[in-house]
Design a protein around this motif. Structure first.
Motif, PDB file in Angstrom:
ATOM      1  N   ARG A  75      -8.895   8.767  -4.916  1.00  9.51           N
ATOM      2  CA  ARG A  75      -8.688   8.012  -6.068  1.00  9.51           C
ATOM      3  C   ARG A  75      -9.110   7.005  -5.192  1.00  9.51           C
ATOM      4  NH1 ARG A  75      -8.869   7.498 -11.632  1.00  9.51           N
ATOM      5  NH2 ARG A  75      -9.252   5.482 -12.109  1.00  9.51           N
ATOM      6  N   SER A  76      -9.642   5.730  -5.354  1.00 11.33           N
ATOM      7  CA  SER A  76      -9.348   4.169  -4.481  1.00 11.33           C
ATOM      8  C   SER A  76      -9.503   3.644  -5.526  1.00 11.33           C
ATOM      9  CB  SER A  76     -11.194   4.339  -4.147  1.00 11.33           C
ATOM     10  OG  SER A  76     -10.698   5.182  -3.025  1.00 11.33           O
ATOM     11  N   VAL A  77      -8.424   2.613  -5.439  1.00  9.85           N
ATOM     12  CA  VAL A  77      -7.848   1.158  -5.930  1.00  9.85           C
ATOM     13  C   VAL A  77      -9.022   0.102  -5.393  1.00  9.85           C
ATOM     14  CG1 VAL A  77      -7.225   2.176  -8.519  1.00  9.85           C
ATOM     15  CG2 VAL A  77      -5.974   1.106  -5.611  1.00  9.85           C
ATOM     16  N   ARG A  78      -9.069  -1.166  -5.360  1.00 10.31           N
ATOM     17  CA  ARG A  78      -9.166  -2.464  -5.063  1.00 10.31           C
ATOM     18  C   ARG A  78      -7.740  -2.794  -5.290  1.00 10.31           C
ATOM     19  NH1 ARG A  78     -11.805  -4.588  -2.659  1.00 10.31           N
ATOM     20  NH2 ARG A  78     -14.421  -3.955  -3.527  1.00 10.31           N
ATOM     21  N   LEU A  79      -7.420  -3.354  -4.764  1.00  9.11           N
ATOM     22  CA  LEU A  79      -5.952  -3.941  -4.828  1.00  9.11           C
ATOM     23  C   LEU A  79      -5.603  -5.790  -5.175  1.00  9.11           C
ATOM     24  CD1 LEU A  79      -4.262  -2.480  -1.267  1.00  9.11           C
ATOM     25  CD2 LEU A  79      -3.367  -2.223  -3.906  1.00  9.11           C
ATOM     26  N   PRO A  80      -5.032  -6.337  -5.791  1.00 13.08           N
ATOM     27  CA  PRO A  80      -4.628  -7.805  -6.170  1.00 13.08           C
ATOM     28  C   PRO A  80      -4.565  -8.666  -4.657  1.00 13.08           C
ATOM     29  CG  PRO A  80      -3.276  -6.833  -6.863  1.00 13.08           C
ATOM     30  CD  PRO A  80      -3.943  -5.698  -6.028  1.00 13.08           C
ATOM     31  N   ALA A  81      -5.424  -9.654  -4.733  1.00 15.31           N
ATOM     32  CA  ALA A  81      -5.415 -10.706  -4.023  1.00 15.31           C
ATOM     33  C   ALA A  81      -4.362 -11.072  -2.988  1.00 15.31           C
ATOM     34  CB  ALA A  81      -5.688 -11.781  -4.390  1.00 15.31           C
ATOM     35  N   GLY A  82      -3.649 -10.957  -1.979  1.00  8.45           N
ATOM     36  CA  GLY A  82      -2.825 -11.148  -1.162  1.00  8.45           C
ATOM     37  C   GLY A  82      -1.848 -10.038  -1.471  1.00  8.45           C
ATOM     38  N   ALA A  83      -2.538  -8.954  -2.128  1.00 13.20           N
ATOM     39  CA  ALA A  83      -1.122  -7.459  -2.195  1.00 13.20           C
ATOM     40  C   ALA A  83      -1.175  -7.579  -0.557  1.00 13.20           C
ATOM     41  CB  ALA A  83      -2.201  -6.150  -3.003  1.00 13.20           C
ATOM     42  N   ARG A  84       0.401  -7.001  -0.155  1.00 13.84           N
ATOM     43  CA  ARG A  84       0.819  -6.591   1.224  1.00 13.84           C
ATOM     44  C   ARG A  84       0.907  -4.854   1.540  1.00 13.84           C
ATOM     45  NH1 ARG A  84       5.542 -10.715   1.409  1.00 13.84           N
ATOM     46  NH2 ARG A  84       4.359 -13.022   1.912  1.00 13.84           N
ATOM     47  N   GLY A  85      -0.482  -4.348   1.429  1.00 16.91           N
ATOM     48  CA  GLY A  85      -0.136  -3.152   1.791  1.00 16.91           C
ATOM     49  C   GLY A  85       0.121  -2.509   2.801  1.00 16.91           C
ATOM     50  N   ASP A  86       0.625  -3.032   4.092  1.00 18.78           N
ATOM     51  CA  ASP A  86       1.284  -2.944   4.785  1.00 18.78           C
ATOM     52  C   ASP A  86       3.197  -2.532   4.424  1.00 18.78           C
ATOM     53  OD1 ASP A  86       1.702  -5.249   4.777  1.00 18.78           O
ATOM     54  OD2 ASP A  86       2.095  -5.890   7.227  1.00 18.78           O
ATOM     55  N   GLU A  87       3.593  -2.792   3.359  1.00 19.02           N
ATOM     56  CA  GLU A  87       4.465  -2.727   3.174  1.00 19.02           C
ATOM     57  C   GLU A  87       5.020  -1.950   1.727  1.00 19.02           C
ATOM     58  OE1 GLU A  87       6.390  -6.796   2.382  1.00 19.02           O
ATOM     59  OE2 GLU A  87       5.481  -7.834   3.933  1.00 19.02           O
ATOM     60  N   ALA A  88       3.543  -1.597   1.345  1.00 12.45           N
ATOM     61  CA  ALA A  88       4.051  -0.698  -0.062  1.00 12.45           C
ATOM     62  C   ALA A  88       4.891   0.538   0.505  1.00 12.45           C
ATOM     63  CB  ALA A  88       2.240   0.301   0.045  1.00 12.45           C
ATOM     64  N   THR A  89       4.939   0.815  -0.837  1.00  8.62           N
ATOM     65  CA  THR A  89       6.228   2.368  -0.779  1.00  8.62           C
ATOM     66  C   THR A  89       5.717   3.481  -1.308  1.00  8.62           C
ATOM     67  OG1 THR A  89       7.719   1.341  -2.671  1.00  8.62           O
ATOM     68  CG2 THR A  89       8.149   0.697  -0.351  1.00  8.62           C
ATOM     69  N   ALA A  90       5.915   4.684  -1.548  1.00  5.42           N
ATOM     70  CA  ALA A  90       5.793   5.970  -2.413  1.00  5.42           C
ATOM     71  C   ALA A  90       6.546   6.599  -2.459  1.00  5.42           C
ATOM     72  CB  ALA A  90       4.416   6.402  -1.659  1.00  5.42           C
ATOM     73  N   GLU A  91       6.721   7.385  -4.222  1.00  2.00           N
ATOM     74  CA  GLU A  91       7.610   7.794  -4.676  1.00  2.00           C
ATOM     75  C   GLU A  91       7.685   8.960  -5.589  1.00  2.00           C
ATOM     76  OE1 GLU A  91      11.276   7.824  -7.601  1.00  2.00           O
ATOM     77  OE2 GLU A  91      10.907   5.997  -6.788  1.00  2.00           O
ATOM     78  N   TYR A  92       7.446  10.160  -5.575  1.00  2.00           N
ATOM     79  CA  TYR A  92       6.826  11.268  -5.929  1.00  2.00           C
ATOM     80  C   TYR A  92       8.210  11.852  -7.451  1.00  2.00           C
ATOM     81  CZ  TYR A  92       4.226  15.627  -7.460  1.00  2.00           C
ATOM     82  OH  TYR A  92       3.926  16.174  -7.972  1.00  2.00           O
ATOM     83  N   LYS A  93       8.317  12.028  -8.373  1.00  2.00           N
ATOM     84  CA  LYS A  93       8.722  12.435  -9.221  1.00  2.00           C
ATOM     85  C   LYS A  93       8.362  12.947 -10.380  1.00  2.00           C
ATOM     86  CE  LYS A  93      13.292  11.909 -11.769  1.00  2.00           C
ATOM     87  NZ  LYS A  93      14.470  10.458 -11.930  1.00  2.00           N
ATOM     88  N   ASP A  94       8.454  14.474 -10.845  1.00  4.31           N
ATOM     89  CA  ASP A  94       8.453  15.073 -11.661  1.00  4.31           C
ATOM     90  C   ASP A  94       6.637  15.120 -12.035  1.00  4.31           C
ATOM     91  OD1 ASP A  94      10.797  15.606 -13.208  1.00  4.31           O
ATOM     92  OD2 ASP A  94      11.135  14.104 -13.811  1.00  4.31           O
TER      93      ASP A  94
END
Length: 139
Positions: free
Chosen positions: A96-115
């Motif tokens: 799945r691909s989504v366009r990020l909002p203008a100005g988003a800092r993709g290099d600072e993204a975090t991810a968490e997996y739960k349930d």
């Protein structure tokens, strides 16, 4: 009576039609047969994407990339070789691909997996329009 409408030979049954509707029309960007269901929102200057990924080991089977302003999520669910009577589980590679909002800092993204839900957070600093005085040069 089972509640399922049986059509004459060669015609789909209602569960077949519901499966087709869930998969989306060909060429569309819905969850699809090998897609990922998502929900997204903004919260306190952060773009938040939540994705349903039950039964997946995020350490081995999930890849998240950001290229320019597009976040792409890929996951894989392997089919077990045990014999079964019926399955509605989907196996294979999902993306799945989504366009990020203008100005988003993709290099600072975090991810968490739960349930069974993967949550990705991407900072989007609020740009405040400021007033700037422009000096005029005198020739």
């Amino acid at each position: 009576m089972s509640g399922v409408i049986e059509w004459p030979s060669g015609r789909p049954t209602l569960p077949d039609l519901f499966g087709w509707a869930e998969a989306g029309f060909p060429g569309t960007y819905g969850a699809g047969p090998h897609g990922i269901r998502i929900e997204e929102h903004m919260a306190d200057g952060t773009y938040v994407l939540r994705a349903e990924l039950p039964g997946i080991d995020p350490a081995k089977d999930v890849e998240i990339t950001v290229t320019e302003d597009v976040l792409t999520l890929r996951a894989q669910r392997s089919e077990k070789t045990e014999e079964r009577h019926r399955t509605e589980f989907r196996y294979g590679t999902f993306a799945r691909s989504v366009r990020l909002p203008a100005g988003a800092r993709g290099d600072e993204a975090t991810a968490e997996y739960k349930d069974g839900v993967l949550t990705i957070a991407v900072p989007v600093p609020e740009e405040k329009p400021g007033t700037r005085t422009i000096p005029v040069r005198h020739g």
